[in-house]
Design a protein around this motif. Structure first.
Motif, PDB file in Angstrom:
ATOM      1  N   GLY A  13      -8.457  34.972  25.831  1.00 55.13           N
ATOM      2  CA  GLY A  13      -8.818  35.422  24.488  1.00 55.13           C
ATOM      3  C   GLY A  13      -8.769  34.267  23.494  1.00 55.13           C
ATOM      4  O   GLY A  13      -9.681  34.097  22.672  1.00 55.13           O
ATOM      5  N   ALA A  14      -7.712  33.438  23.586  1.00 58.37           N
ATOM      6  CA  ALA A  14      -7.577  32.307  22.659  1.00 58.37           C
ATOM      7  C   ALA A  14      -8.719  31.310  22.873  1.00 58.37           C
ATOM      8  O   ALA A  14      -9.326  30.827  21.911  1.00 58.37           O
ATOM      9  CB  ALA A  14      -6.232  31.609  22.868  1.00 58.37           C
ATOM     10  N   ILE A  15      -9.043  31.013  24.144  1.00 55.91           N
ATOM     11  CA  ILE A  15     -10.082  30.001  24.422  1.00 55.91           C
ATOM     12  C   ILE A  15     -11.459  30.532  24.023  1.00 55.91           C
ATOM     13  O   ILE A  15     -12.241  29.827  23.378  1.00 55.91           O
ATOM     14  CB  ILE A  15     -10.047  29.586  25.912  1.00 55.91           C
ATOM     15  N   ASP A  29     -23.695  32.481  26.555  1.00 55.88           N
ATOM     16  CA  ASP A  29     -23.386  31.669  27.732  1.00 55.88           C
ATOM     17  C   ASP A  29     -21.967  31.902  28.228  1.00 55.88           C
ATOM     18  O   ASP A  29     -21.488  31.219  29.140  1.00 55.88           O
ATOM     19  CB  ASP A  29     -23.584  30.174  27.426  1.00 55.88           C
ATOM     20  N   LEU A  30     -21.268  32.841  27.604  1.00 57.12           N
ATOM     21  CA  LEU A  30     -19.880  33.132  27.998  1.00 57.12           C
ATOM     22  C   LEU A  30     -19.773  34.565  28.500  1.00 57.12           C
ATOM     23  O   LEU A  30     -20.486  35.445  28.023  1.00 57.12           O
ATOM     24  CB  LEU A  30     -18.938  32.968  26.801  1.00 57.12           C
ATOM     25  N   ALA A  31     -18.877  34.783  29.465  1.00 56.99           N
ATOM     26  CA  ALA A  31     -18.648  36.141  29.969  1.00 56.99           C
ATOM     27  C   ALA A  31     -17.167  36.302  30.297  1.00 56.99           C
ATOM     28  O   ALA A  31     -16.479  35.318  30.609  1.00 56.99           O
ATOM     29  CB  ALA A  31     -19.499  36.377  31.216  1.00 56.99           C
ATOM     30  N   VAL A  32     -16.679  37.537  30.211  1.00 55.14           N
ATOM     31  CA  VAL A  32     -15.273  37.820  30.539  1.00 55.14           C
ATOM     32  C   VAL A  32     -15.178  39.116  31.343  1.00 55.14           C
ATOM     33  O   VAL A  32     -15.976  40.036  31.156  1.00 55.14           O
ATOM     34  CB  VAL A  32     -14.388  37.986  29.268  1.00 55.14           C
ATOM     35  N   THR A  33     -14.189  39.150  32.235  1.00 57.46           N
ATOM     36  CA  THR A  33     -13.853  40.413  32.904  1.00 57.46           C
ATOM     37  C   THR A  33     -12.346  40.644  32.752  1.00 57.46           C
ATOM     38  O   THR A  33     -11.611  39.710  32.431  1.00 57.46           O
ATOM     39  CB  THR A  33     -14.166  40.387  34.416  1.00 57.46           C
ATOM     40  N   ARG A  38     -11.170  47.284  29.749  1.00 53.98           N
ATOM     41  CA  ARG A  38     -11.057  47.545  28.295  1.00 53.98           C
ATOM     42  C   ARG A  38     -10.846  46.264  27.492  1.00 53.98           C
ATOM     43  O   ARG A  38     -11.501  46.052  26.468  1.00 53.98           O
ATOM     44  CB  ARG A  38      -9.908  48.531  28.017  1.00 53.98           C
ATOM     45  N   SER A  39      -9.941  45.383  27.963  1.00 47.58           N
ATOM     46  CA  SER A  39      -9.674  44.182  27.153  1.00 47.58           C
ATOM     47  C   SER A  39     -10.891  43.258  27.145  1.00 47.58           C
ATOM     48  O   SER A  39     -11.179  42.611  26.133  1.00 47.58           O
ATOM     49  CB  SER A  39      -8.415  43.446  27.600  1.00 47.58           C
ATOM     50  N   ALA A  40     -11.627  43.200  28.280  1.00 45.92           N
ATOM     51  CA  ALA A  40     -12.851  42.377  28.314  1.00 45.92           C
ATOM     52  C   ALA A  40     -13.881  42.940  27.348  1.00 45.92           C
ATOM     53  O   ALA A  40     -14.524  42.190  26.598  1.00 45.92           O
ATOM     54  CB  ALA A  40     -13.412  42.325  29.732  1.00 45.92           C
ATOM     55  N   GLN A  41     -14.019  44.262  27.360  1.00 46.79           N
ATOM     56  CA  GLN A  41     -15.019  44.875  26.461  1.00 46.79           C
ATOM     57  C   GLN A  41     -14.637  44.656  24.988  1.00 46.79           C
ATOM     58  O   GLN A  41     -15.498  44.383  24.152  1.00 46.79           O
ATOM     59  CB  GLN A  41     -15.172  46.355  26.757  1.00 46.79           C
TER      60      GLN A  41
END
Ligand SMILES: NC(=O)C1=CN([C@@H]2O[C@H](COP(=O)(O)OP(=O)(O)OC[C@H]3O[C@@H](n4cnc5c(N)ncnc54)[C@H](OP(=O)(O)O)[C@@H]3O)[C@@H](O)[C@H]2O)C=CC1
Ligand SMILES: O=C(O)[C@@H]1CCC=N1
Length: 271
Positions: A13-15, A29-33, A38-41
């Motif tokens: 989250g910080a990065i 160009d960034l993605a998270v899971t 829920r936290s990724a969304q």
């Protein structure tokens, strides 16, 4: 460069917030899971990055030759990495691990031979573009790949290449140390509250003082000892405070804390 983060907690989250705020890479160009999604969304909604439904999808969307950042707790690395090994190799991804106490050799053991892996120890201050990160690549990484990772983390603070043997000590004074600095600010503020200052005001004053002290050392090259001497008038208030803190065990407490981080880092590495 496309970068996917497996994990959407405190560090990812910080990065991600730092990269998006600094405009280093476009949000698309960034993605998270995350484990439960829920936290990724939530992070995706806040920053505009993508939140694919699975780690496999994240690797696919990040590749080919994308950067896949492991931002899960160290004990979850094996279960996250092993099912992704073939896909990461197919996509020629660069794996970047943020996990404390998890050596490159351990990461390599969960991946196909020849996989490029970079170990990074960041810190939470990436959130405001004032992070500190150490970077070390394995034998399969090129100089360009290591430089790209250093470049990425430089956009959210400072980044250095560091030998892996120095990661435990580095973790203590950079990865964990924001917590120690926060404890110091909290202790200063509580002492001021005891003497009548409101807590929020005292915290702000103490935090600004830490910021200014750090800037004086970094921007003017003033050493900690020189700075302390500049502040300590003969017979004055500061020397009385410094000696009282030493008498209460300040330096030995800090040294023990740093050693405890190093010992715990080695314990985690040993499994
Ligand atoms: N916090 C810090 O200051 C620092 C942390 N680190 C390192 O960074 C790493 C992450 O730490 P931190 O951010 O604090 O941890 P958090 O617990 O805050 O976040 C971990 C994240 O991993 C997610 N996760 C767990 N399992 C999976 C999975 N199978 N697939 C996808 N995502 C998953 C969690 O999902 P969910 O949200 O659904 O639970 C959560 O979002 C650690 O290895 C730590 O050693 C390094 C330096 C500093
Ligand atoms: O506490 C931890 O294990 C991680 C590594 C450094 C900061 N947080």
């Amino acid at each position: 460069m496309r970068v996917g983060f497996i994990g959407a907690g405190n560090m990812a989250g910080a990065i991600v917030r730092g990269i998006v705020a600094e405009g280093t890479l476009p949000a698309e160009d960034l993605a998270v899971t995350s484990a439960h999604g829920r936290s990724a969304q939530a992070l995706a909604r806040e920053t505009g990055v993508d939140a694919p439904g699975s780690n496999e999808e994240l690797v696919e969307r990040t590749g080919p030759r994308g950067v896949v950042v492991l931002a899960v707790k160290p004990h979850l690395i094996a279960e996250v990495l092993e099912p992704l090994g073939d896909l990461l190799a197919e996509q020629d991804s660069l794996v970047v691990s943020l996990a404390a106490g998890t050596p490159l050799a351990t990461l390599e053991s969960f991946l196909p031979p020849g996989q490029a892996v970079v170990r990074v120890m960041p810190n939470v201050n990436a959130l405001v573009g004032a992070g500190m990160a150490a970077v070390c690549g394995n034998a399969s990484t090129s100089e360009d790949q290591v430089d790209a990772v250093v470049g990425l983390f430089e956009t959210v603070g400072s980044a250095i290449v560091l030998a892996e043997r120095d990661f435990p000590a580095y973790t203590a004074i950079a990865g964990s140390a924001p917590a120690f600095a926060a404890h110091f600010v909290e202790a200063l503020a509580r002492a001021a509250v005891r003497n009548g200052l409101p807590k929020m005001l005292a915290t702000r004053i103490a935090a600004q003082t830490m910021l200014g002290t750090a800037r004086t050392m970094l921007e003017r090259g003033t050493t900690p000892a020189q700075l302390a001497d500049m502040v300590s008038s003969p017979g004055g208030t500061t020397i009385a405070g410094s000696l009282a803190m030493e008498d209460a065990g300040f330096s030995p407490a800090v040294v023990r804390g740093v050693q405890a981080v190093i010992d715990r880092d080695r314990e985690i590495a040993a499994g």
